[in-house]
Enzyme design. Structure first.
Site, PDB file in Angstrom:
ATOM      1  N   GLY A   1       0.778  -1.127   0.028  1.00  0.00           N
ATOM      2  CA  GLY A   1       0.028  -0.069  -0.057  1.00  0.00           C
ATOM      3  C   GLY A   1       0.896   1.376  -0.094  1.00  0.00           C
ATOM      4  N   SER A   2       0.520   2.284   0.909  1.00  0.00           N
ATOM      5  CA  SER A   2       1.037   3.383   0.640  1.00  0.00           C
ATOM      6  C   SER A   2       2.381   3.608   1.183  1.00  0.00           C
ATOM      7  CB  SER A   2       0.084   4.874   1.272  1.00  0.00           C
ATOM      8  OG  SER A   2      -1.107   4.723   0.638  1.00  0.00           O
TER       9      SER A   2
END
Lengths: 625, 384
Positions: free
Chosen positions: A321-322
């Site tokens: 993810g981020s």
């Protein structure tokens, strides 16, 4: 008066005949004696020695496994048991029946014993029952004279004082399986009944060291197997103690803090790579493997929805993810294609071809510059970077930070993760790389897979200013990099830039991790949140406006919560990362956990001097909303 | 016959004459053999004389008394009371059947005071005496006729049947063999033995069913000792290992590992030869066999010198029974024949056997001393 002359003659003749027969038989006896005692003597001398001298292996005590402070993570306890030497019994069945009057021998054990008796050679002892109480053991000892072939025996059993908190990293020991014997058949210890070897984790990796060397005792025994006297004794070498870099208190805290959640967590020293914690939750009871699992227990473990048998810290592969945006940002800064002043307009989405890529913030971030793009984790900003960079530049940078390959930590079952490139895509799927895939890669979705440990290493290498560091569990092991710190070849400016943004994530009010910051000025944390999508949100769902709130989804469809961080910000020492499976938003489920863990790591291991057991009180292990 | 007549001794010999006439050489060899037994029992008890050796010496003392008591008794006494003794032994066997105490899974003993009496041992001598007396009274012509053989066959069959019921296959076999020797020496035709042998062979498969399991096992084991190395085959395998590892010169007195470490079963009784040959090797084993050879040779020569049919039949019977004993035991421990519970004569630990064997030699000596004494075939008969 008359003598019967015929009778005399017959008697004499037959007496001589009889005498002749007797002489012949005497000759046969003498010949047989000569045959046995001279011609065949050598063979019987060997048999006699076999009869008389029995070589007994002495199992060395298995080495302890301790944490960085010397706290026992695995040790050995006395195990009262009873073994059977089949060749010394008249009837195994009868002996077992008599023994069953003293101790409980379940039917499946009885069958196992009989099976082993059939399979093994008669002199090899077969374990009947283990972990007996002292009363049972004493009773058998008293009666053993009447039970030929039965030997009471004090063995050792492996104990794990910290139980399931260290189940994955420490691993477990279990009886030697047939395939183990073929792998290292040189060690006679493996033939010993009830001998256990490491089957996973540190127990397996350092098995040779922990196992020690077998001693032996040559004893003279009588026909009943009773030892008359010991002829020679060669003491074995006890297994060495293995001291790990782990901090038992920290790991236990992390496990307690994770509670029911499923996931992996790693904490490491950013300079020497010492792993202070390597957690996979939920754990399992390692002693159960030592004693032996029932089929039902095994099935329950294997089919458990949260996979307690998988070491999620090193073998759990999740989209980062981020948190992956840190690598993308570095790749962008180092590529020269993007300046630190780069700005992007985020309307909440980016269109590419006929596909629309959404930002996590539906209403968009508006005009957003680089640092804020990281701090607020703007997806559109990174879509833009991803489109400019393409997969290969991102992949090259990702590899520098420990992704896409094993970190060679001393564990079993470590996974590679996956960092996609154009070549990889073509080779594996036969389809060329699509532009849209660069966008997904840039926000740590799509093909990208990482383990919690890899995420931790990334954070560590950013925290230490772009130096190579590899995680290690074993203190005596030299740092993988060698002596001097080795630069990853990333400019100090780029690292500084990303460090600053990570500081902002946690310590600026607009940062995604601000709520989960460490407040003590000396212990401040920098980090990056991540929320990785498990299930693709379909276009139809978006169009229908039916985006279901994450917490309303079934557990296995919820997002993974990810967080990487390091502390303290001014002179970083520890990096940490976690993936909470289906935990929801990284800022809520993962960041507070890492905050508490990093805070405790600093408190327990004050800078300078040897770390001691005295440290500030533990933060309360309560879940935060 | 004239030369013999000339040398014929007086009807009654004085005590001194009888003492002088004893074959002292034989007595010395007998005692030497017993001495080997003492030494081995001493070794088995690990240098202690407290139990085995002391008890055996007491029995030997009794045996020596019996030996000389019998050796110095006129052979005609035994001739006269042969049937009575046989009847007594038979009666005792019946008593054993009824009241004998159970020992080692078989009823063989009868307790008289503190003594354990084994009537089957007594019967071995009584049967020889009875058969010898019977054949003494038969002419060669009669011996050739089948009907005259029925009585002696019954004499054998009765005790054999009782002994088999105990059950004691070993003693039964010895009784049959001892009886067969008397039959053979009395001049029963060889073809009759062949027919009897053939009949036994035919009967064997049927007899097999009546054997006890342990007896069947012993025979199976003889043909394949490895069949059950820790069960029935254990004894013979361990015995061979002990013998073989003894080698040419043995392991030395009291140094036998196999016997001292309890690998060898029943070492003080049936397997004492193994203990001996393990410690003294081939040299020792051959020496003991030589002693036995001297005993058997002496017995045969003495029997040949006896004129009266009764005396010489008893003498050859005693000698042959002794030989059968020692052959079965030694051949058994060497793995030549199946395991049969037969002790090594004069050496094995055991009271009744020791006494009965010495008693047998007493009769042999007495018969030899009175070799020229006439024994009428029937009362009032001039024939002898």
């Amino acid at each position: 008066m008359a003598r019967d002359g015929g009778r005399d003659k017959t008697f004499t003749r037959r007496a001589l005949f009889l005498a002749g027969g007797q002489v012949a038989l005497f000759g046969a006896l003498a010949a047989r004696l000569y045959y046995l005692q001279v011609l065949e003597s050598d063979q019987y001398v060997i048999l006699a020695d076999d009869n008389r001298i029995s070589l007994r292996l002495l199992a060395p005590p298995r080495g302890r496994i301790v944490d960085r402070f010397g706290v026992d993570l695995a040790n050995s306890q006395q195990n009262y048991r009873v073994v059977l030497i089949p060749e010394q019994t008249r009837s195994v069945e009868t002996t077992l029946a008599r023994l069953a009057e003293m101790i409980d021998i379940p039917e499946h054990d009885r069958r196992r014993i009989l099976r082993e008796v059939r399979r093994m050679r008669g002199y090899a002892p077969v374990t009947i029952s283990e972990n007996l109480s002292w009363e049972q053991f004493a009773r058998i000892n008293i009666q053993s004279l009447d039970l030929p072939g039965i030997q009471p025996d004090v063995g050792e059993t492996r104990a794990y004082p910290k139980a399931s908190a260290f189940a994955h990293v420490i691993g477990y020991v279990a009886p030697v399986a047939e395939e183990d014997k073929s792998l290292n058949n040189d060690d006679a210890l493996l033939q010993l009944p009830g001998f256990r070897i490491g089957k996973s984790g540190v127990e397996k990796v350092y098995d040779q060291k922990l196992r020690g060397k077998a001693g032996s005792s040559r004893v003279e025994v009588n026909a009943y197997g009773r030892v008359i006297r010991e002829l020679t004794r060669r003491d074995g070498q006890p297994g060495e103690m293995v001291q790990l870099t782990l901090d038992a208190g920290l790991q236990e805290y992390a496990v307690e803090r994770m509670g029911e959640e499923s996931g992996g967590l790693a904490v490491m020293d950013i300079h020497d790579g010492d792993l202070l914690a390597l957690v996979s939750n939920p754990g399992f009871d390692p002693t159960a493997f030592n004693v032996g699992l029932t089929r039902a227990e095994w099935t329950a473990l294997v089919q458990h929805p949260r996979n307690p048998l998988v070491n999620k810290a090193i073998a759990g592969q999740y989209p980062p993810g981020s948190t992956f945006k840190l690598v993308v940002a570095l790749a962008a800064l180092e590529s020269g294609l993007v300046a630190p002043e780069h700005r992007v307009f985020c309307p909440g989405f980016m269109d590419l071809g006929d596909h629309r890529f959404h930002c996590w913030k539906k209403e968009g971030h508006g005009h957003i510059e680089f640092t804020r793009g990281i701090e607020q984790s703007c997806d559109v900003f990174f879509y833009d970077l991803g489109r400019k960079l393409g997969p290969d530049r991102i992949a090259a940078m990702a590899r520098k930070f420990g992704f896409g390959g094993k970190l060679q930590v001393d564990q079993t079952g470590e996974k590679d993760g996956l960092i996609p490139t154009r070549d990889w895509k073509l080779a594996v799927t036969g389809v060329p790389w699509q532009h849209g895939e660069s966008l997904n890669t840039a926000i740590g979705q799509g093909y990208v897979l990482t383990t919690p440990l890899q995420l931790c290493v990334m954070a560590a290498r950013i925290a230490n200013g772009g130096q190579f560091v590899a995680p290690r569990l074993f203190r005596d092991r030299a740092p993988v990099s060698g002596s001097a710190p080795e630069s990853l070849g990333v400019s100090a400016a780029a690292i500084k830039f990303v460090q600053n943004a990570m500081f902002g994530v946690c310590n600026r009010p607009h940062g995604t991790g601000f709520k989960a910051r460490i407040k003590e000025p000396a212990l401040l944390m920098a980090g990056k949140t991540g929320t990785s999508q498990v299930r693709r949100i379909t276009k139809a769902e978006r169009l229908a406006g039916k985006k279901i709130k994450d917490e309303n989804k079934p557990w296995h469809e919820r997002d993974h919560a990810v967080f990487v961080g390091y502390a303290p910000v001014n002179a970083p020492r520890f990096a940490a990362a976690t993936v909470i499976e289906h935990g929801g938003a990284g800022s809520q489920a993962a960041a507070p956990l890492i905050r508490d863990v990093l805070r405790l790591a600093q408190l327990r291991n004050p800078p300078g001097g040897m770390p001691g057991e005295s440290f500030a009180s533990l933060p309360a292990a309560k879940r935060e909303g | 016959m004239s030369t013999r007549d000339g040398l014929r001794r007086p009807i009654a010999l004085s005590f001194r004459q009888r003492l002088v006439a004893v074959n002292w050489g034989l007595v010395v060899v007998l005692f030497a053999t017993v001495g080997i037994g003492f030494a081995m029992l001493y070794s088995i008890s690990r240098g202690s004389t407290d139990t085995l050796v002391m008890k055996q010496m007491v029995r030997f003392a009794i045996g020596v008394g019996v030996l000389f008591a019998i050796a110095l008794t006129d052979i005609r006494f035994f001739y006269r009371y042969a049937y009575s003794m046989y009847a007594l032994a038979l009666a005792l066997l019946v008593v054993v059947e009824v009241a004998g105490r159970v020992g080692m899974g078989a009823q063989r003993w009868i307790t008289v005071g503190t003594l354990n009496l084994q009537p089957s041992e007594l019967m071995k001598i009584a049967l020889l005496l009875a058969l010898a007396k019977y054949f003494h009274g038969r002419s060669m012509e009669e011996v050739g006729q089948l009907r005259w053989l029925l009585t002696p066959l019954l004499l054998i069959a009765a005790p054999v049947a009782l002994v088999l019921r105990q059950p004691d296959l070993g003693t039964a076999t010895l009784l049959v063999m001892g009886g067969a020797v008397i039959f053979f020496m009395a001049g029963v035709r060889v073809w009759k033995f062949l027919i009897a042998g053939g009949a036994i062979l035919v009967a064997l498969p049927f007899a097999w069913q009546f054997l006890h399991d342990y007896q069947k096992n012993r025979i199976y084991t003889f043909f394949d000792p490895e069949r059950d190395p820790l069960g029935a085959g254990y004894h013979i395998i361990q015995s061979k290992i002990a013998l073989g590892s003894g080698g040419m010169f043995g392991k030395g007195f009291m140094q036998g590992t196999q016997s001292h470490l309890n690998f060898l079963p029943e070492k003080q009784t049936d397997f004492i030869f193994t203990v001996y040959a393990e410690e003294f090797g081939l040299i020792g084993g051959l020496f003991l066999l030589f002693l036995y050879f001297v005993i058997v040779g002496n017995g045969t020569v003495m029997a040949l010198r006896i004129n009266a049919q009764f005396g010489r039949l008893v003498a050859i019977g005693v000698t042959a029974t002794f030989f059968i004993y020692l052959f079965i035991n030694t051949a058994m421990v060497m793995g030549l024949i199946p395991i049969v519970g037969v002790p090594l004569p004069l050496v094995s630990y055991g009271g009744t056997a020791m006494v009965s064997i010495l008693a047998g030699f007493g009769i042999l000596i007495s018969a030899h001393t009175h070799r020229d004494v006439r024994i009428p075939r029937r009362p009032d008969s001039p024939d002898f």
